[in-house]
Design a protein around this motif. Structure first.
Motif, PDB file in Angstrom:
ATOM      1  N   PRO A  33     -69.863  19.080  65.575  1.00  0.00           N
ATOM      2  CA  PRO A  33     -69.818  18.048  64.495  1.00  0.00           C
ATOM      3  C   PRO A  33     -69.339  18.844  63.325  1.00  0.00           C
ATOM      4  O   PRO A  33     -69.560  19.986  63.238  1.00  0.00           O
ATOM      5  CB  PRO A  33     -71.333  17.417  64.174  1.00  0.00           C
ATOM      6  N   PRO A  34     -68.741  18.241  62.382  1.00  0.00           N
ATOM      7  CA  PRO A  34     -67.877  18.887  61.370  1.00  0.00           C
ATOM      8  C   PRO A  34     -68.931  19.547  60.359  1.00  0.00           C
ATOM      9  O   PRO A  34     -68.945  20.601  59.692  1.00  0.00           O
ATOM     10  CB  PRO A  34     -67.399  17.635  60.372  1.00  0.00           C
ATOM     11  N   PHE A  35     -70.273  19.030  60.019  1.00  0.00           N
ATOM     12  CA  PHE A  35     -71.291  19.643  59.377  1.00  0.00           C
ATOM     13  C   PHE A  35     -71.618  21.253  59.951  1.00  0.00           C
ATOM     14  O   PHE A  35     -72.476  21.812  59.212  1.00  0.00           O
ATOM     15  CB  PHE A  35     -72.398  18.785  59.083  1.00  0.00           C
ATOM     16  N   LEU A  36     -71.277  21.409  61.067  1.00  0.00           N
ATOM     17  CA  LEU A  36     -71.698  22.730  61.726  1.00  0.00           C
ATOM     18  C   LEU A  36     -70.295  23.689  61.990  1.00  0.00           C
ATOM     19  O   LEU A  36     -70.594  24.770  62.290  1.00  0.00           O
ATOM     20  CB  LEU A  36     -72.182  22.337  63.067  1.00  0.00           C
ATOM     21  N   ALA A  37     -69.361  23.131  61.464  1.00  0.00           N
ATOM     22  CA  ALA A  37     -68.124  23.966  61.288  1.00  0.00           C
ATOM     23  C   ALA A  37     -68.500  25.156  60.615  1.00  0.00           C
ATOM     24  O   ALA A  37     -68.942  25.340  59.466  1.00  0.00           O
ATOM     25  CB  ALA A  37     -67.010  23.140  60.804  1.00  0.00           C
ATOM     26  N   GLY A  38     -68.216  26.406  61.173  1.00  0.00           N
ATOM     27  CA  GLY A  38     -68.228  27.616  60.434  1.00  0.00           C
ATOM     28  C   GLY A  38     -69.688  28.256  60.610  1.00  0.00           C
ATOM     29  O   GLY A  38     -69.929  29.455  60.073  1.00  0.00           O
ATOM     30  N   VAL A  39     -70.707  27.548  61.101  1.00  0.00           N
ATOM     31  CA  VAL A  39     -71.877  27.962  61.114  1.00  0.00           C
ATOM     32  C   VAL A  39     -72.310  28.652  62.392  1.00  0.00           C
ATOM     33  O   VAL A  39     -71.862  28.217  63.425  1.00  0.00           O
ATOM     34  CB  VAL A  39     -72.864  26.691  61.074  1.00  0.00           C
ATOM     35  N   GLU A  40     -72.873  29.886  62.270  1.00  0.00           N
ATOM     36  CA  GLU A  40     -73.049  30.825  63.510  1.00  0.00           C
ATOM     37  C   GLU A  40     -74.224  30.461  64.304  1.00  0.00           C
ATOM     38  O   GLU A  40     -75.325  30.380  63.700  1.00  0.00           O
ATOM     39  CB  GLU A  40     -73.038  32.414  62.904  1.00  0.00           C
ATOM     40  N   LEU A  41     -74.223  30.589  65.649  1.00  0.00           N
ATOM     41  CA  LEU A  41     -75.361  30.443  66.462  1.00  0.00           C
ATOM     42  C   LEU A  41     -75.590  31.900  67.170  1.00  0.00           C
ATOM     43  O   LEU A  41     -74.616  32.440  67.660  1.00  0.00           O
ATOM     44  CB  LEU A  41     -75.132  29.226  67.489  1.00  0.00           C
ATOM     45  N   THR A  42     -76.842  32.017  67.422  1.00  0.00           N
ATOM     46  CA  THR A  42     -76.941  33.379  68.153  1.00  0.00           C
ATOM     47  C   THR A  42     -77.499  33.206  69.516  1.00  0.00           C
ATOM     48  O   THR A  42     -77.907  32.009  69.769  1.00  0.00           O
ATOM     49  CB  THR A  42     -78.216  34.204  67.515  1.00  0.00           C
ATOM     50  N   GLY A  43     -77.594  34.117  70.479  1.00  0.00           N
ATOM     51  CA  GLY A  43     -78.342  33.946  71.563  1.00  0.00           C
ATOM     52  C   GLY A  43     -77.416  33.451  72.795  1.00  0.00           C
ATOM     53  O   GLY A  43     -77.858  32.568  73.549  1.00  0.00           O
ATOM     54  N   ASN A  44     -76.045  33.461  72.583  1.00  0.00           N
ATOM     55  CA  ASN A  44     -75.062  32.680  73.431  1.00  0.00           C
ATOM     56  C   ASN A  44     -75.377  31.009  73.640  1.00  0.00           C
ATOM     57  O   ASN A  44     -75.420  30.619  74.359  1.00  0.00           O
ATOM     58  CB  ASN A  44     -75.218  33.225  75.006  1.00  0.00           C
ATOM     59  N   LEU A  45     -75.712  30.782  72.371  1.00  0.00           N
ATOM     60  CA  LEU A  45     -76.084  29.253  72.058  1.00  0.00           C
ATOM     61  C   LEU A  45     -75.023  28.590  71.798  1.00  0.00           C
ATOM     62  O   LEU A  45     -74.058  29.044  70.938  1.00  0.00           O
ATOM     63  CB  LEU A  45     -77.274  29.126  71.181  1.00  0.00           C
ATOM     64  N   LEU A  72     -78.862  24.510  61.790  1.00  0.00           N
ATOM     65  CA  LEU A  72     -79.105  23.499  60.768  1.00  0.00           C
ATOM     66  C   LEU A  72     -79.327  24.116  59.423  1.00  0.00           C
ATOM     67  O   LEU A  72     -78.806  23.305  58.401  1.00  0.00           O
ATOM     68  CB  LEU A  72     -79.948  22.515  61.621  1.00  0.00           C
ATOM     69  N   GLN A  73     -80.194  24.959  59.264  1.00  0.00           N
ATOM     70  CA  GLN A  73     -80.443  25.257  58.033  1.00  0.00           C
ATOM     71  C   GLN A  73     -79.148  25.819  57.188  1.00  0.00           C
ATOM     72  O   GLN A  73     -78.867  25.617  56.066  1.00  0.00           O
ATOM     73  CB  GLN A  73     -81.531  26.361  57.901  1.00  0.00           C
ATOM     74  N   GLY A  74     -78.314  26.645  58.097  1.00  0.00           N
ATOM     75  CA  GLY A  74     -77.177  27.201  57.522  1.00  0.00           C
ATOM     76  C   GLY A  74     -76.242  25.936  57.144  1.00  0.00           C
ATOM     77  O   GLY A  74     -75.416  26.006  56.092  1.00  0.00           O
ATOM     78  N   ALA A  75     -76.138  24.886  58.025  1.00  0.00           N
ATOM     79  CA  ALA A  75     -75.234  23.608  57.494  1.00  0.00           C
ATOM     80  C   ALA A  75     -75.711  23.127  56.257  1.00  0.00           C
ATOM     81  O   ALA A  75     -74.805  22.718  55.555  1.00  0.00           O
ATOM     82  CB  ALA A  75     -75.155  22.964  58.905  1.00  0.00           C
ATOM     83  N   ALA A  76     -77.006  22.956  56.403  1.00  0.00           N
ATOM     84  CA  ALA A  76     -77.674  22.415  54.973  1.00  0.00           C
ATOM     85  C   ALA A  76     -77.337  23.171  53.733  1.00  0.00           C
ATOM     86  O   ALA A  76     -77.109  22.686  52.815  1.00  0.00           O
ATOM     87  CB  ALA A  76     -79.110  22.028  55.256  1.00  0.00           C
ATOM     88  N   ALA A  77     -77.578  24.381  53.970  1.00  0.00           N
ATOM     89  CA  ALA A  77     -77.490  25.448  52.760  1.00  0.00           C
ATOM     90  C   ALA A  77     -75.895  25.252  52.411  1.00  0.00           C
ATOM     91  O   ALA A  77     -75.471  25.246  51.315  1.00  0.00           O
ATOM     92  CB  ALA A  77     -77.742  26.996  53.126  1.00  0.00           C
ATOM     93  N   LYS A  78     -74.935  25.244  53.240  1.00  0.00           N
ATOM     94  CA  LYS A  78     -73.464  25.201  53.016  1.00  0.00           C
ATOM     95  C   LYS A  78     -73.213  23.817  52.407  1.00  0.00           C
ATOM     96  O   LYS A  78     -72.189  23.857  51.350  1.00  0.00           O
ATOM     97  CB  LYS A  78     -72.526  25.277  54.310  1.00  0.00           C
ATOM     98  N   ALA A  79     -73.800  22.721  52.677  1.00  0.00           N
ATOM     99  CA  ALA A  79     -73.481  21.398  52.165  1.00  0.00           C
ATOM    100  C   ALA A  79     -74.304  21.420  50.679  1.00  0.00           C
ATOM    101  O   ALA A  79     -74.222  20.369  49.973  1.00  0.00           O
ATOM    102  CB  ALA A  79     -73.952  20.336  53.253  1.00  0.00           C
ATOM    103  N   GLY A  80     -75.255  22.233  50.392  1.00  0.00           N
ATOM    104  CA  GLY A  80     -76.034  21.944  49.146  1.00  0.00           C
ATOM    105  C   GLY A  80     -77.284  20.713  49.438  1.00  0.00           C
ATOM    106  O   GLY A  80     -77.813  20.287  48.573  1.00  0.00           O
ATOM    107  N   SER A  81     -77.614  20.853  50.678  1.00  0.00           N
ATOM    108  CA  SER A  81     -78.697  19.873  51.045  1.00  0.00           C
ATOM    109  C   SER A  81     -79.829  20.468  51.528  1.00  0.00           C
ATOM    110  O   SER A  81     -79.918  21.567  51.805  1.00  0.00           O
ATOM    111  CB  SER A  81     -77.921  18.957  52.305  1.00  0.00           C
TER     112      SER A  81
END
Length: 167
Positions: free
Chosen positions: A3-15, A119-128
């Motif tokens: 989804p757009p709010f996760l664009a550019g957010v890194e996931l670890t552990g082959n997720l 999700l925390q990364g996406a929230a931080a990126k959006a200032g939420s």
């Protein structure tokens, strides 16, 4: 595609997180069923208990749809295999983690932590803020959320409302 709010957010552990598709419905229903061992402990006919679990699943879906009509339904995959699902509602001022559920064999492996960090990364990126509720009867989840920097902001008889970052 995430989804757009996760664009550019890194996931670890082959997720990977991807939108849920119609063909994921059987997996989502199985996942819910596997999380309801509490109902399987009830005395009585196993067919009745399984029908009760199916009824509870339908009620949960209807409740979530009514309360969060714009929620994103995400599938958590590890190395291309479905291992869980997340429901998240994203508005201008906050992101709310409605529900997260992983397959029993995927729990305790860091996948939930990685997904919540995304999700925390996406929230931080959006200032939420990222908010959630957890049941008092689930101390393991509360421990995880506290470790990830969530703070309890409100408590009632059944749940604790938590937020990251806290006010």
């Amino acid at each position: 595609m995430p989804p757009p709010f996760l664009a550019g957010v890194e996931l670890t552990g082959n997720l990977a997180l991807r939108p849920a598709l119609e063909e994921d419905e059987a997996f989502i229903q199985l996942l819910y069923s596997l999380s309801r061992d509490d109902l399987r402990l009830m005395p009585g006919d196993s067919h009745f208990v399984e029908s009760l679990i199916a009824m509870q699943y339908r009620a949960q879906r209807q409740s979530y749809s009514a309360s969060y009509p714009r929620a994103y339904h995400l599938i958590v995959e590890k190395q291309g295999q479905q291992i869980g699902r997340i429901l998240v509602d994203f508005s201008q001022d906050r992101m709310h983690l409605i529900d997260i559920n992983l397959m029993p064999e995927a729990r305790g492996q860091g996948s939930g932590t990685a997904a919540i960090k995304a999700l925390q990364g996406a929230a931080a990126k959006a200032g939420s803020r990222l908010t959630l509720s957890t049941y008092h009867s689930n101390p393991g989840a509360k421990r995880l959320y506290l470790t990830l920097g969530f703070k309890v902001e409100q408590s009632d008889e059944l749940t604790e409302k938590m937020a990251w970052p806290s006010l």
